[in-house]
Write an enzyme that holds these catalytic residues in place. Structure first.
Site, mmCIF file in Angstrom:
data_model
loop_
_atom_site.group_PDB
_atom_site.id
_atom_site.type_symbol
_atom_site.label_atom_id
_atom_site.label_comp_id
_atom_site.label_asym_id
_atom_site.label_seq_id
_atom_site.Cartn_x
_atom_site.Cartn_y
_atom_site.Cartn_z
ATOM 1 N N ALA A 264 0.885 -1.299 -0.008
ATOM 2 C CA ALA A 264 0.057 -0.101 0.119
ATOM 3 C C ALA A 264 0.923 1.221 -0.021
ATOM 4 O O ALA A 264 2.096 1.239 0.714
ATOM 5 C CB ALA A 264 -0.862 0.138 1.258
ATOM 6 N N ASP A 265 0.317 2.297 -0.645
ATOM 7 C CA ASP A 265 0.768 3.459 -0.474
ATOM 8 C C ASP A 265 0.092 4.635 0.627
ATOM 9 O O ASP A 265 1.030 5.513 0.910
ATOM 10 C CB ASP A 265 0.950 4.206 -1.875
ATOM 11 C CG ASP A 265 2.136 3.955 -2.776
ATOM 12 O OD1 ASP A 265 2.945 4.497 -2.814
ATOM 13 O OD2 ASP A 265 2.034 2.660 -3.309
ATOM 14 N N ARG A 266 -0.874 4.118 0.696
ATOM 15 C CA ARG A 266 -1.853 4.846 1.946
ATOM 16 C C ARG A 266 -2.879 3.970 2.267
ATOM 17 O O ARG A 266 -3.660 3.687 1.351
ATOM 18 C CB ARG A 266 -2.081 6.415 1.509
ATOM 19 C CG ARG A 266 -2.597 7.251 2.310
ATOM 20 C CD ARG A 266 -3.010 8.619 1.972
ATOM 21 N NE ARG A 266 -1.898 9.385 1.443
ATOM 22 C CZ ARG A 266 -1.272 10.227 2.049
ATOM 23 N NH1 ARG A 266 -1.878 10.635 3.262
ATOM 24 N NH2 ARG A 266 -0.434 10.961 1.509
#
Length: 393
Positions: A264-266
């Site tokens: 995940a990036d966020r």
């Protein structure tokens, strides 16, 4: 480096790494645009060079981006080129460092790890100002935080790998010799400071003899899967199979897939997750086929300030990244870039020349089975549309 095994089994082969320090402490990165055909280390000496490396995708992966920004700032503060030093005024140091971390953070706004790392420095600057610390003390404090950002990543990745592997094996391992799992993008040692997030779980399963096959999507248009994940898995000699992005549905129809594991990036407060483009479609298919869908990300990736994924800023990349492809010319043995679309596509302003090229998509929490951090596993309860990610922060 040799990754420590999460069990008593033989250690893995040497993992690749995306960042290293030379003998003088200068930061170097692998130019990932040239992988897997050519391994070229390039120096990153200034904040401007770090910004450019992140913006042009020479380094990618949220944890690796944060490490590069932090290590470059530390190295630059130690160099004679730095505009501030222990002889500067405290206010000048605070001002320059503050402006520099704002600049570095703007290189990849979707990557919350980068923002978290820069926020740690901001908090230190604020506290240093309140304590009237000297310029030298402030610089040393910032440099220590920068080093911690990098060093902490490997340890937590090992923890997440073990936790995620244990959770999935309990879910799907009954009566099976090994699991068939699928992943998107690249989440291994090239995307982190080592071991990886989603790839860390796959590696842990492999180390425990609980893995049958790891399927990985090409992840176009940048081919992080076919260029980078393939390189990592073959280096580690993990049983793996590449699939085209358009083959996900067929894979779920014809193979007994036990889990989808992504990074995940966020991750926001309700569990909605921004990750590399193609993650959402994998989640939709996983739910259709009753396959557990796991997000693996450090606590630094969780953003409790945003209530839902609707507030996540999605970066759109240049059209050329979708209309052109870089690869090895098998006749000349040289790297080259070729166009794969008709001339004009992505280059003009006519209605028939447009290209839609978002770098990320957002997977709703209702499609996610569990989120794993180094603090634990948060499962989505049956019938609910959100996940209590705050419980694993």
């Amino acid at each position: 480096m040799v990754a420590a095994a999460p069990s008593n089994k033989e250690p893995l082969p040497d993992m690749m790494t995306s960042i290293r320090l030379d003998q003088s402490g200068r930061v170097e990165i692998i130019d990932q645009l040239l992988l897997p055909h050519s391994v070229v280390w390039m120096p990153v000496s200034t904040p401007e060079e770090a910004f450019d490396a992140i913006k042009t995708m020479r380094i990618r992966g949220a944890p690796a981006i944060a490490s590069l920004a932090a290590l470059t700032l530390r190295s630059y503060l130690s160099s004679s080129s730095s505009p501030v030093s222990s002889s500067s005024s405290s206010s000048d140091v605070i001002s320059w460092v503050g402006q520099t971390i704002d600049y570095l953070q703007s290189s990849r706004p979707t990557a919350v790890n980068l923002g978290e790392a820069m926020d740690r420095i901001r908090a230190a600057l604020k506290d240093s100002e309140a304590q009237n610390q000297t310029a030298g003390d402030i610089i040393q404090r910032v440099k220590k935080i920068c080093g911690d950002v990098h060093d902490e990543d490997l340890e937590r990745n090992m923890k997440m790998g073990r936790l995620g592997a244990e959770w999935l094996w309990k879910k799907r391992g009954g009566g099976k010799k090994g699991l068939k799992v699928m992943t998107v993008c690249n989440t291994g040692s090239l995307a982190t400071s080592g071991y990886g997030t989603a790839i860390g779980v796959i590696t842990a399963l492999f180390q425990e003899d609980h893995l049958d096959t790891a399927y990985y999507a090409q992840t176009t248009p940048y081919h992080q899967g076919s260029r980078l994940t393939s390189l990592e898995l073959t280096t580690l000699q993990i049983p793996a199979c590449m699939i085209c992005d358009t083959m996900l549905g067929s894979l779920f129809q014809h193979e007994d897939i036990d889990g989808v594991i992504v990074g995940a990036d966020r991750v926001v407060k309700n569990g909605d997750t921004a990750n590399k483009i193609g993650t959402y479609q994998a989640a939709v298919l996983a739910q259709r086929h009753n396959v557990p869908f796991m997000v693996v990300a450090p606590v630094t990736t969780i953003d409790l300030s945003l209530p839902t994924g609707a507030e996540i800023h999605i970066e759109h990349r240049p059209a050329a990244e979708a209309t052109q492809v870089r690869g090895l010319d098998t006749e000349t043995g040289k790297l080259s870039v070729v166009r794969i679309t008709p001339e004009g596509v992505g280059e003009g302003d006519k209605p028939w020349q447009r290209v839609y090229n978002p770098s990320f998509d957002v997977t709703p929490a209702e499609l996610i089975s569990a989120v794993v951090t180094e603090k634990g596993v948060a499962e989505r309860k049956e019938g609910e549309k959100s996940i209590d990610v705050a419980s694993i922060c």
